[in-house]
Design a protein around this motif. Sequence first.
Motif, mmCIF file in Angstrom:
data_model
loop_
_atom_site.group_PDB
_atom_site.id
_atom_site.type_symbol
_atom_site.label_atom_id
_atom_site.label_comp_id
_atom_site.label_asym_id
_atom_site.label_seq_id
_atom_site.Cartn_x
_atom_site.Cartn_y
_atom_site.Cartn_z
ATOM 1 N N UNK A 1 40.685 48.385 54.048
ATOM 2 C CA UNK A 1 41.210 47.349 54.928
ATOM 3 C C UNK A 1 40.819 45.941 54.523
ATOM 4 N N UNK A 2 41.338 44.955 55.287
ATOM 5 C CA UNK A 2 41.197 43.543 54.897
ATOM 6 C C UNK A 2 39.739 43.131 54.713
ATOM 7 N N UNK A 3 39.514 42.362 53.663
ATOM 8 C CA UNK A 3 38.147 41.900 53.339
ATOM 9 C C UNK A 3 38.315 40.742 52.362
ATOM 10 N N UNK A 4 37.644 39.636 52.632
ATOM 11 C CA UNK A 4 37.887 38.469 51.773
ATOM 12 C C UNK A 4 36.829 38.308 50.677
ATOM 13 N N UNK A 5 36.064 39.425 50.408
ATOM 14 C CA UNK A 5 35.053 39.332 49.338
ATOM 15 C C UNK A 5 35.679 39.191 47.963
ATOM 16 N N UNK A 6 36.849 39.786 47.786
ATOM 17 C CA UNK A 6 37.555 39.642 46.506
ATOM 18 C C UNK A 6 36.754 40.124 45.311
ATOM 19 N N UNK A 7 35.822 41.106 45.526
ATOM 20 C CA UNK A 7 34.979 41.599 44.423
ATOM 21 C C UNK A 7 35.810 42.233 43.306
ATOM 22 N N UNK A 8 37.045 42.599 43.616
ATOM 23 C CA UNK A 8 37.866 43.282 42.617
ATOM 24 C C UNK A 8 38.761 42.302 41.852
ATOM 25 N N UNK A 9 38.656 41.010 42.179
ATOM 26 C CA UNK A 9 39.530 40.041 41.503
ATOM 27 C C UNK A 9 38.808 39.594 40.233
ATOM 28 N N UNK A 10 39.149 40.241 39.140
ATOM 29 C CA UNK A 10 38.497 39.929 37.856
ATOM 30 C C UNK A 10 39.590 39.839 36.787
ATOM 31 N N UNK A 11 39.323 39.116 35.722
ATOM 32 C CA UNK A 11 40.333 39.074 34.653
ATOM 33 C C UNK A 11 40.718 40.509 34.245
ATOM 34 N N UNK A 12 41.985 40.787 34.253
ATOM 35 C CA UNK A 12 42.430 42.124 33.838
ATOM 36 C C UNK A 12 42.388 43.111 34.983
ATOM 37 N N UNK B 1 47.388 47.791 46.440
ATOM 38 C CA UNK B 1 47.479 48.040 45.004
ATOM 39 C C UNK B 1 46.219 48.778 44.574
ATOM 40 N N UNK B 2 46.347 49.682 43.634
ATOM 41 C CA UNK B 2 45.180 50.507 43.251
ATOM 42 C C UNK B 2 44.094 49.687 42.574
ATOM 43 N N UNK B 3 44.422 48.438 42.226
ATOM 44 C CA UNK B 3 43.367 47.611 41.600
ATOM 45 C C UNK B 3 42.360 47.163 42.640
ATOM 46 N N UNK B 4 42.794 47.148 43.902
ATOM 47 C CA UNK B 4 41.954 46.515 44.921
ATOM 48 C C UNK B 4 40.998 47.510 45.570
ATOM 49 N N UNK B 5 39.898 47.798 44.863
ATOM 50 C CA UNK B 5 38.925 48.718 45.468
ATOM 51 C C UNK B 5 38.144 48.058 46.606
ATOM 52 N N UNK B 6 38.238 46.752 46.717
ATOM 53 C CA UNK B 6 37.497 46.103 47.811
ATOM 54 C C UNK B 6 38.315 46.037 49.097
ATOM 55 N N UNK B 7 39.619 46.377 49.023
ATOM 56 C CA UNK B 7 40.406 46.388 50.279
ATOM 57 C C UNK B 7 41.288 47.628 50.403
#
Length: 569
Positions: free
Chosen positions: A506-517, A536-542
């Motif tokens: 669910x929603x979380x603004x930590x954005x730990x999964x936002x990395x180059x690539x 999206x499967x890239x977003x393990x933090x949400x």
Amino acid sequence: MKSFIVLILMATMANSQITTSFGAKINQIGYGEQAKKVLVYKNDVEAPSVEFKDLASGNAVLTVPLSAEATWEFSGETVRKADFSGLKKGLYAAYIAGKRISDNIVVQNNVYEDVFKASLKWFYYQRASTALSPEFAGKWARAAGHPDTNVYFYPESEKPEGWKIKSPKGWYDAGDYGKYIVNSGISVFTILQLYEHFEKEIKKISLNIPESKSKTPDILEEVRWNLDWMLTMQDADGGVYHKLTTARFSGHIMPNMDTAKRYVVMKTTPATMDFAATMAQAARIYKPFDAQFSKTALAAAEKAFEWASKNPGIIYKQPDGMNTGQYHPHGETVKDEHLWAATELYITTKKKIYAKAIDSIPFTSNAPWWGDVNFLAVYRLADSKNGFDKNLTKKAQDTLLTLANMLRDLAENSAYGLPIFKWNWVWGSNSVVANNGIVLLHSYYLTKDKRYLDGAQRALDYLLGANPLDISYVTGYGNRTPMDPHHRPSEADGIFEPVPGMLVGGPHEGGQDIKPGNCEANYVKKEKPALSYLDHNCSYASNEVAINWNAPLAYLAGALHFLNNGAKP
Ligand code: G3I
Ligand code: 9MR
């Protein structure tokens, strides 16, 4: 009656084709007949009221006032609410000034049975060390992965040459293939507590798992798969290994394709105390079904408590070269795990040694999560049936109701009418909302005050659609649901639909999964945590899934299902 069932089926099918939203935020699965029913609408038409039409007859059956506008700080939306609790059994839609504003609305006491059973059945899909056959897993059947019959110690240099253990079975923790004791503890407890609170009703529930024909209730058979693994994680001295994983997270592959070496890592105090609590609870519950297992579990629990009492400060520290999950305790304290273990062991054994430990540890005031299990003990101590000192019970009841009253007030007065605090938008925020709902249910059991039950209903409404993103966060259940969760089997199995019944973080603004690539798309909406979610499967933090997220969902949906159908906890 038959025509009503046909109507529900038609509506469910019709709903399953609905993808575009009409705008009103409602529980996309529906409501029990006596439940609190609230609709939230971002008002785009000036109108004083909402009309509800019966879809069978087309007749308007209820008109209710819209509240004044209010802004929800977590999404920045200005919305109005309408209480339509007056609707009884049937199939409806909502209209404002003649314009349809809602999906189909189902009102029926059995409405949560399917999503509840799916949220529990999901644990079968998480089983390690076994194939899932089409008979029980349908199209998500898969080959066995991770026999875990040759598990090494990490780093291997710390053990004699060739040291290894057998540690099969257990549930994969989440979207990864690790098995973690800390996360297992609260997950197992929460599911077993649902059994304890609704034993008569839940014994009748079949999950269609391989053990369904046994004399042991399916919910206990499923949890046993993980308990059997947990027992293998205890060392001879009573200490319990923190986790069992590969050295690095695997690629997004199926379980049977992940053949890298697997390790147990570090015996820790939190894992050992969580293990003690869970095994002490299991010893009580499984006794009528497997006396030997019950005896084994209690012995293991007492041995673990002894080890952890002698080693009170061993905190997990990720060793070099190991990069999987840590479940590192919140703020380094292990008092909460100690309190929880002592509480469960006292209930099972009535030994004074455990009562003594309880007296020395203060209560915290937040819903339980893997990093702070204090409230799991508060639940027990607040229940006078458990035979604790009356003053302690009163203190626990006051602690429980203080938190519940704050949540109840948010559910009644906030713009979205939801029991969510500002600090709840963490990684796995959906599980926090589910656990807030469980706090409210315990308060309802204690006081019989329906306002707490209404608050718990609002927690489930949020998870099943009554949220700014107008999404039911449970795969396969709702009109708009996650289609691309961070869950390796769902990503690699070649099947379009993800494994069903999974609650995404669910929603979380930590954005730990936002990395180059990885997850370049910045889904985080500054200061709008309720909107910071990416399917999206890239977003393990949400958008990952996890056993400690599904367990409170199963409890919340299951308890409301049983209460809707007359259960008295
Ligand atoms: O406790 C602090 C809180 O005080 C602070 O206000 C808040 C700010 O966001 O952060 C809180 O700590 C966070 C903690 O979760 C508790 O919510 C950490 O920042 C955050 O990094 C931590 O995330 C954990 C994540 O692993 C990364 O460690 C999640 O809780 C946990 O559910 C998740 O678990 C992973 C496993 O390691 C591996 N398997 C998948 C599983 C789910 O993603
Ligand atoms: O798949 C992993 C997920 O279970 C964890 O919650 C997450 C955070 O620890 O890490 C995921 O693994 C990613 C790793 O952290 C970075 N490389 C990509 C991995 C797969 O997304």
